[in-house]
Design a protein around this motif. Sequence first.
Motif, PDB file in Angstrom:
ATOM      1  N   ARG A 263       0.929  -1.168   0.425  1.00 27.80           N
ATOM      2  CA  ARG A 263       0.547   0.072   0.283  1.00 27.80           C
ATOM      3  C   ARG A 263       0.593   1.314  -0.617  1.00 27.80           C
ATOM      4  O   ARG A 263       1.739   1.247   0.252  1.00 27.80           O
ATOM      5  N   TYR A 264       0.176   2.457  -0.586  1.00 26.04           N
ATOM      6  CA  TYR A 264       1.480   3.278  -0.598  1.00 26.04           C
ATOM      7  C   TYR A 264      -0.093   4.838  -0.207  1.00 26.04           C
ATOM      8  O   TYR A 264      -0.357   4.788  -0.711  1.00 26.04           O
ATOM      9  N   GLY A 265       0.849   6.021   0.258  1.00 27.42           N
ATOM     10  CA  GLY A 265       0.255   6.909   1.014  1.00 27.42           C
ATOM     11  C   GLY A 265      -0.118   8.059  -0.331  1.00 27.42           C
ATOM     12  O   GLY A 265       1.907   7.989  -0.696  1.00 27.42           O
ATOM     13  N   MET A 266      -0.538   8.702  -0.257  1.00 28.30           N
ATOM     14  CA  MET A 266      -0.542   9.772  -1.499  1.00 28.30           C
ATOM     15  C   MET A 266      -1.301  11.209  -0.860  1.00 28.30           C
ATOM     16  O   MET A 266      -2.031  11.502  -0.589  1.00 28.30           O
ATOM     17  N   PRO A 267      -0.050  11.820  -0.349  1.00 28.06           N
ATOM     18  CA  PRO A 267      -0.546  13.183   0.166  1.00 28.06           C
ATOM     19  C   PRO A 267      -1.161  14.439  -0.569  1.00 28.06           C
ATOM     20  O   PRO A 267      -0.403  14.257  -1.930  1.00 28.06           O
ATOM     21  N   SER A 268      -2.422  15.025  -0.705  1.00 28.17           N
ATOM     22  CA  SER A 268      -2.221  15.666  -1.580  1.00 28.17           C
ATOM     23  C   SER A 268      -1.774  17.415  -1.269  1.00 28.17           C
ATOM     24  O   SER A 268      -0.819  16.944  -0.274  1.00 28.17           O
ATOM     25  N   HIS A 269      -1.976  17.782  -1.752  1.00 28.73           N
ATOM     26  CA  HIS A 269      -1.033  19.510  -2.010  1.00 28.73           C
ATOM     27  C   HIS A 269      -1.666  19.497  -0.958  1.00 28.73           C
ATOM     28  O   HIS A 269      -2.671  20.266  -0.435  1.00 28.73           O
ATOM     29  N   ALA A 270      -0.032  21.050  -0.472  1.00 26.46           N
ATOM     30  CA  ALA A 270      -1.107  21.633   0.858  1.00 26.46           C
ATOM     31  C   ALA A 270      -0.725  23.292   0.445  1.00 26.46           C
ATOM     32  O   ALA A 270       0.949  23.755  -0.015  1.00 26.46           O
ATOM     33  N   THR A 271      -1.224  24.484   0.713  1.00 25.79           N
ATOM     34  CA  THR A 271      -1.350  25.398   0.397  1.00 25.79           C
ATOM     35  C   THR A 271      -0.323  26.319   1.000  1.00 25.79           C
ATOM     36  O   THR A 271      -0.203  25.322   2.829  1.00 25.79           O
TER      37      THR A 271
END
Length: 305
Positions: A263-271
């Motif tokens: 399994r892999y984690g994909m963080p979203s973009h942080a402003t």
Amino acid sequence: MEAALKALEGRFDVARVTFVADAAMLSKDNQQMLQNKGLPYILGYRMKSAPAAVKANILSPEGRQPWAGHGSEEATEKGWYKVIDQEGARVIVTWSPTRARNDAHKRDKAIEKLHKKLKRSRKPGSFSSRGYGRFLAFPDSGDVTLDDAKIKAAAQWDGLHAIVVHGADELEAQDVIARYHQLWEIEACFRTNKHDLKIRPIYHWSPRRVRAHIAICYMAFCCLQHLRKHLDLLGHPMSPARIRNELNALQLSILRHKGTPDRYGMPSHATVDARRILTCVGLTWNEAPFKIPPGRTRKTGQTKA
């Protein structure tokens, strides 16, 4: 109010109390009770319901003082104040150019709507004399029309606000106004609890769950105010809604490989603002994908890649 006051005096060692409230919050009986007890109060003042002599004094330019110094055109543009003595109390009137523009804008929009309504119908029965309908003339016979005299009279009050002070004679006018402004901060806290944190309405069905809901909301409010204060100290002030939206936008997608159990984690973009919030509480946000170590898995919320 008298019972609440006694309860507060019993719980806290209060040396002096000054009541601050809007015009509609304290009845005349409560005001008289405070006067009888010698307790000072600062209340919003209904200018348009004041005696004729007081209204004339409010609108008169005599006695106006600019906020910064005297005789300064720049200071006058920032607003002015004046103090009027009335029956043992002080009425402090303030004028703000920002408030004046806002009042004029609201009235212009209302008049524009009235113009559109008048084009559709001029029947007196379809209009109301309440609210902005007070700008209309209702003749005994004939069509309803706009009353320019009423509009001009209303424009005189643009930007004006008044408070009445009883007692607290040691406070200067600007100190009184500063204390009244603290009322806005309290009302902002109520709005945050009610709307942003949804402390009400409460749909729980037992007293224990209702108390738990309120306790959780109050703790969230304390954390939010603590966070806002630290953001202010860092020079990044943010509203509760802005903080909530920035944190809600931070997400982590979990992807599962088709051929392996990896399994892999994909963080979203942080402003930028989201990173400032995280930095304020000692956290960081890494947008680089990463492999999740083996362990307990959840079947929900996973996407196959």
